[in-house]
Motif scaffolding. Structure first.
Motif, PDB file in Angstrom:
ATOM      1  N   GLU A 150       1.022   4.155  -2.856  1.00 47.86           N
ATOM      2  CA  GLU A 150       0.810   5.576  -2.562  1.00 47.86           C
ATOM      3  C   GLU A 150       1.951   6.424  -3.111  1.00 47.86           C
ATOM      4  O   GLU A 150       1.730   7.527  -3.624  1.00 47.86           O
TER       5      GLU A 150
ATOM      6  N   ILE B 239       0.839  -1.209   0.000  1.00 46.36           N
ATOM      7  CA  ILE B 239       0.000   0.000   0.000  1.00 46.36           C
ATOM      8  C   ILE B 239       0.869   1.252   0.000  1.00 46.36           C
ATOM      9  O   ILE B 239       0.606   2.207  -0.746  1.00 46.36           O
ATOM     10  N   ALA B 240       1.918   1.258   0.825  1.00 43.08           N
ATOM     11  CA  ALA B 240       2.813   2.419   0.881  1.00 43.08           C
ATOM     12  C   ALA B 240       3.532   2.620  -0.450  1.00 43.08           C
ATOM     13  O   ALA B 240       3.715   3.759  -0.905  1.00 43.08           O
TER      14      ALA B 240
ATOM     15  N   TRP C 243       1.527   6.511  -7.061  1.00 39.28           N
ATOM     16  CA  TRP C 243       0.423   7.352  -7.521  1.00 39.28           C
ATOM     17  C   TRP C 243       0.629   8.814  -7.137  1.00 39.28           C
ATOM     18  O   TRP C 243       0.224   9.710  -7.883  1.00 39.28           O
ATOM     19  N   GLY C 244       1.288   9.051  -6.007  1.00 42.31           N
ATOM     20  CA  GLY C 244       1.588  10.430  -5.638  1.00 42.31           C
ATOM     21  C   GLY C 244       2.472  11.110  -6.657  1.00 42.31           C
ATOM     22  O   GLY C 244       2.229  12.268  -7.047  1.00 42.31           O
TER      23      GLY C 244
ATOM     24  N   PRO D 294      -5.954   2.487  -7.240  1.00 44.69           N
ATOM     25  CA  PRO D 294      -6.987   3.236  -6.523  1.00 44.69           C
ATOM     26  C   PRO D 294      -8.247   3.391  -7.377  1.00 44.69           C
ATOM     27  O   PRO D 294      -8.185   3.378  -8.612  1.00 44.69           O
TER      28      PRO D 294
END
Length: 209
Positions: free
Chosen positions: A68, A64-65, A71-72, A94
């Motif tokens: 993130e 998950i990290a 996608w960030g 997402p």
């Protein structure tokens, strides 16, 4: 249209997209290339003038990290569509990116797809099975490996004397046309998705030529 491309290998798919853009055959800009490791594609894409960053999943405590972080970076560059171009790391998708992530797979899915099936592994499996045709599949990416809605498929013959390298070269040549074409259809808003089925919708003026 602003594209983000994710790689883990040679980067040839990204370079093909960039060549189509430079030739005026694809109205897009590659705004970000993210690599899951320090692979050959990093140097090749940088030499082509593209912005490249290595984001290894090993640097993060969880899937998950890692997602993130990916996608960030993509969203920071304002990408409209993300293309998995030989990306081998598991990536959560997402909800806001649903039907905005495409992958190119070197077989006619669902044949020779799923976890662990990539690159020459796919071609060796196809040859071992004795198929007479192979090809490539462009599909939307979901949480399940190689199971998202299929946008297009291109068929290539399997020759009697093929080895994995010969078949891979023929399939990649098909990929070089199939992926840019699918990206163009997406950018034009012509991909209508119902469940797991994708239909290309033409406007009347387009149908008339």
């Amino acid at each position: 249209m602003r594209l983000a491309c994710l790689i883990s290998g040679g980067g040839r798919t990204v370079l093909n997209l960039q060549e189509k853009i430079a030739a005026g055959a694809l109205n897009a800009e590659i705004v970000s290339v993210l690599a899951s490791r320090d692979c050959a594609g990093v140097g090749r894409c940088e030499a082509a003038g593209l912005s490249v960053e290595v984001v290894s999943p090993r640097r993060f405590p969880s899937e998950i990290a890692f997602g993130e972080a990916i996608w960030g970076r993509i969203e920071q560059r304002g990408a409209d569509l993300t293309v998995l171009a030989g990306f081998l790391s598991r990536l959560p998708i997402p909800e806001r990116w649903e039907l905005r992530v495409m992958n190119i797979h070197p077989s006619l899915l669902p044949a020779f797809g799923g976890a662990g099936m990539y690159g020459d592994r796919v071609h060796r499996a196809a040859l071992a099975r004795g198929v007479t045709v192979s090809g490539c599949t462009v599909h939307f990416v979901t949480e399940e490996y190689d199971a998202g809605p299929i946008v297009s498929q291109s068929i290539v013959p399997v020759e009697p004397d093929d080895d994995a390298d010969a078949l891979a070269a023929r399939v990649f040549a098909a990929e070089c046309d199939a992926l840019p074409a699918a990206v163009r259809e997406w950018a034009g808003g012509r991909l209508e998705v119902t469940g797991n089925r994708v239909r290309i919708v033409r406007r009347p003026l387009e149908e008339d030529g």
